[in-house]
Motif scaffolding. Sequence first.
Motif, PDB file in Angstrom:
ATOM      1  N   ASN A   1       1.149  -6.350   3.037  1.00  0.00           N
ATOM      2  CA  ASN A   1       2.137  -6.730   4.057  1.00  0.00           C
ATOM      3  C   ASN A   1       3.266  -5.708   4.183  1.00  0.00           C
ATOM      4  O   ASN A   1       4.189  -5.888   4.974  1.00  0.00           O
ATOM      5  CB  ASN A   1       2.690  -8.134   3.804  1.00  0.00           C
ATOM      6  N   LEU A   2       3.183  -4.620   3.393  1.00  0.00           N
ATOM      7  CA  LEU A   2       4.159  -3.530   3.493  1.00  0.00           C
ATOM      8  C   LEU A   2       3.470  -2.225   3.098  1.00  0.00           C
ATOM      9  O   LEU A   2       2.728  -2.188   2.113  1.00  0.00           O
ATOM     10  CB  LEU A   2       5.353  -3.779   2.567  1.00  0.00           C
ATOM     11  N   GLN A   3       3.726  -1.182   3.880  1.00  0.00           N
ATOM     12  CA  GLN A   3       3.204   0.143   3.530  1.00  0.00           C
ATOM     13  C   GLN A   3       4.381   1.100   3.348  1.00  0.00           C
ATOM     14  O   GLN A   3       5.336   1.084   4.129  1.00  0.00           O
ATOM     15  CB  GLN A   3       2.257   0.661   4.611  1.00  0.00           C
ATOM     16  N   ILE A   4       4.272   1.940   2.301  1.00  0.00           N
ATOM     17  CA  ILE A   4       5.325   2.908   1.980  1.00  0.00           C
ATOM     18  C   ILE A   4       4.706   4.299   1.975  1.00  0.00           C
ATOM     19  O   ILE A   4       3.677   4.529   1.329  1.00  0.00           O
ATOM     20  CB  ILE A   4       5.956   2.607   0.606  1.00  0.00           C
ATOM     21  N   VAL A   5       5.329   5.217   2.719  1.00  0.00           N
ATOM     22  CA  VAL A   5       4.787   6.565   2.876  1.00  0.00           C
ATOM     23  C   VAL A   5       5.779   7.588   2.309  1.00  0.00           C
ATOM     24  O   VAL A   5       6.956   7.570   2.654  1.00  0.00           O
ATOM     25  CB  VAL A   5       4.526   6.883   4.371  1.00  0.00           C
TER      26      VAL A   5
ATOM     27  N   VAL B   1      -1.212  -2.812  -4.138  1.00  0.00           N
ATOM     28  CA  VAL B   1      -2.619  -3.235  -3.990  1.00  0.00           C
ATOM     29  C   VAL B   1      -3.541  -2.073  -3.648  1.00  0.00           C
ATOM     30  O   VAL B   1      -4.761  -2.191  -3.726  1.00  0.00           O
ATOM     31  CB  VAL B   1      -2.760  -4.345  -2.927  1.00  0.00           C
ATOM     32  N   GLY B   2      -2.956  -0.928  -3.270  1.00  0.00           N
ATOM     33  CA  GLY B   2      -3.783   0.232  -2.948  1.00  0.00           C
ATOM     34  C   GLY B   2      -2.949   1.485  -2.807  1.00  0.00           C
ATOM     35  O   GLY B   2      -1.751   1.424  -2.493  1.00  0.00           O
ATOM     36  N   VAL B   3      -3.585   2.622  -3.067  1.00  0.00           N
ATOM     37  CA  VAL B   3      -2.947   3.926  -2.944  1.00  0.00           C
ATOM     38  C   VAL B   3      -3.820   4.800  -2.054  1.00  0.00           C
ATOM     39  O   VAL B   3      -5.027   4.959  -2.307  1.00  0.00           O
ATOM     40  CB  VAL B   3      -2.763   4.596  -4.322  1.00  0.00           C
ATOM     41  N   ILE B   4      -3.229   5.357  -1.004  1.00  0.00           N
ATOM     42  CA  ILE B   4      -3.937   6.251  -0.091  1.00  0.00           C
ATOM     43  C   ILE B   4      -3.452   7.669  -0.360  1.00  0.00           C
ATOM     44  O   ILE B   4      -2.246   7.926  -0.323  1.00  0.00           O
ATOM     45  CB  ILE B   4      -3.666   5.900   1.394  1.00  0.00           C
ATOM     46  N   THR B   5      -4.364   8.564  -0.628  1.00  0.00           N
ATOM     47  CA  THR B   5      -3.980   9.940  -0.914  1.00  0.00           C
ATOM     48  C   THR B   5      -5.027  10.901  -0.345  1.00  0.00           C
ATOM     49  O   THR B   5      -6.078  10.476   0.145  1.00  0.00           O
ATOM     50  CB  THR B   5      -3.783  10.145  -2.435  1.00  0.00           C
TER      51      THR B   5
ATOM     52  N   PHE C   1       6.148  15.084  -5.424  1.00  0.00           N
ATOM     53  CA  PHE C   1       7.324  14.428  -4.851  1.00  0.00           C
ATOM     54  C   PHE C   1       7.085  12.931  -4.667  1.00  0.00           C
ATOM     55  O   PHE C   1       8.005  12.125  -4.830  1.00  0.00           O
ATOM     56  CB  PHE C   1       7.672  15.076  -3.504  1.00  0.00           C
ATOM     57  N   ALA C   2       5.856  12.560  -4.334  1.00  0.00           N
ATOM     58  CA  ALA C   2       5.535  11.154  -4.084  1.00  0.00           C
ATOM     59  C   ALA C   2       5.312  10.361  -5.367  1.00  0.00           C
ATOM     60  O   ALA C   2       5.487   9.140  -5.387  1.00  0.00           O
ATOM     61  CB  ALA C   2       4.290  11.067  -3.196  1.00  0.00           C
TER      62      ALA C   2
ATOM     63  N   VAL D   1       0.880  -1.176   0.000  1.00  0.00           N
ATOM     64  CA  VAL D   1       0.000   0.000   0.000  1.00  0.00           C
ATOM     65  C   VAL D   1       0.914   1.222   0.000  1.00  0.00           C
ATOM     66  O   VAL D   1       1.833   1.326   0.821  1.00  0.00           O
ATOM     67  CB  VAL D   1      -0.945   0.025   1.212  1.00  0.00           C
ATOM     68  N   PHE D   2       0.651   2.129  -0.923  1.00  0.00           N
ATOM     69  CA  PHE D   2       1.452   3.345  -1.049  1.00  0.00           C
ATOM     70  C   PHE D   2       0.640   4.537  -0.567  1.00  0.00           C
ATOM     71  O   PHE D   2      -0.536   4.685  -0.922  1.00  0.00           O
ATOM     72  CB  PHE D   2       1.867   3.563  -2.508  1.00  0.00           C
ATOM     73  N   MET D   3       1.272   5.407   0.236  1.00  0.00           N
ATOM     74  CA  MET D   3       0.596   6.592   0.756  1.00  0.00           C
ATOM     75  C   MET D   3       1.384   7.842   0.380  1.00  0.00           C
ATOM     76  O   MET D   3       2.572   7.952   0.686  1.00  0.00           O
ATOM     77  CB  MET D   3       0.464   6.517   2.280  1.00  0.00           C
TER      78      MET D   3
END
Length: 315
Positions: A83-87, A30-34, A14-15, A7-9
């Motif tokens: 199983n991993l989130q990247i901010v 699997v998902g993008v949070i914005t 820049f992101a 999941v990417f936030m």
Amino acid sequence: MKNLRIVFMGTPDFAVATLKTLVENNYHVVGVITAPDKPAGRGQKLSESAVKQYATLQNLTILQPTNLKNEAFLQELKSLNANLQIVVAFRMLPEAVWKMPEYGTFNLHASLLPNYRGAAPINWAIINGETKTGVSTFFIDDKIDTGDMILQEEIQIDSEENAGSLHDKLMEIGSQLVLKTVVLIEKGQPKTVPQKDPANIKTAYKLDRDNCKIDWNGSLDTIYNHIRGLSPYPAAWCTLINGTDELDVKIYKAEKEISHHSKSIGSIVSTKNELKVAVENGYIIIKEIKLPGKRTMDIKSLLNGYKFEEDAKML
């Protein structure tokens, strides 16, 4: 090798570079949070974040919560089975979010941590006259930018660099550092190092009207760094006193001139082609400026249509 579900936030440009790197390297996002869409411009039409625009083009699942602690959002996030989130350039996460994935949640920060924790690390590195900066990845904990470090990469800051050009460099370097961090996690738990705070730690305070104002009583280098550290956004500003005009102006580009003079601090010296402001031990030569209600213009364009009185000054 671990089978990563990411999941990417993130929200701003820049992101996007990091999300694009993950997608182009065939990682399973699997998902993008914005951030939620916001009204912008004269018509107040809803504007999508840069991350949402890219994620939409890639047909990625997008979530735009207004409250990260909302139970419905937390259930939706959990259902993505990441199983991993990247901010990258997002907001502070509640514990229920950052603790959710099996392999943790890591953040990319645009400074050499532990220095310049906070909202505006790129700006403050230049404002403070640093000659180097970089990017860091670290696992998120319950405080801001304090978690255990994974990787860092250092770069030099050019003496004429502004916040915009440094932003673009760190954006690209940062996206590659995230990729290296993901590879480490994919291969097994990466080695981490706890952050140790130096006695003279520097903070990247949130930028506001007060700390963007130019103090013409400062040194030549301090004022020069202040202007380039805030360009092109949000821009350093000051008040121009010229005859009956009292205008708040923004200065986007300047040069410095070392000189011994008897002018009072803040007094303006203008010719047909040049505008400079007297400061301690020299002059700040203004190259790009914006008057209220006008477009940003180079100084020659300004001087073609705007005349300065002999006693004009900057406050």
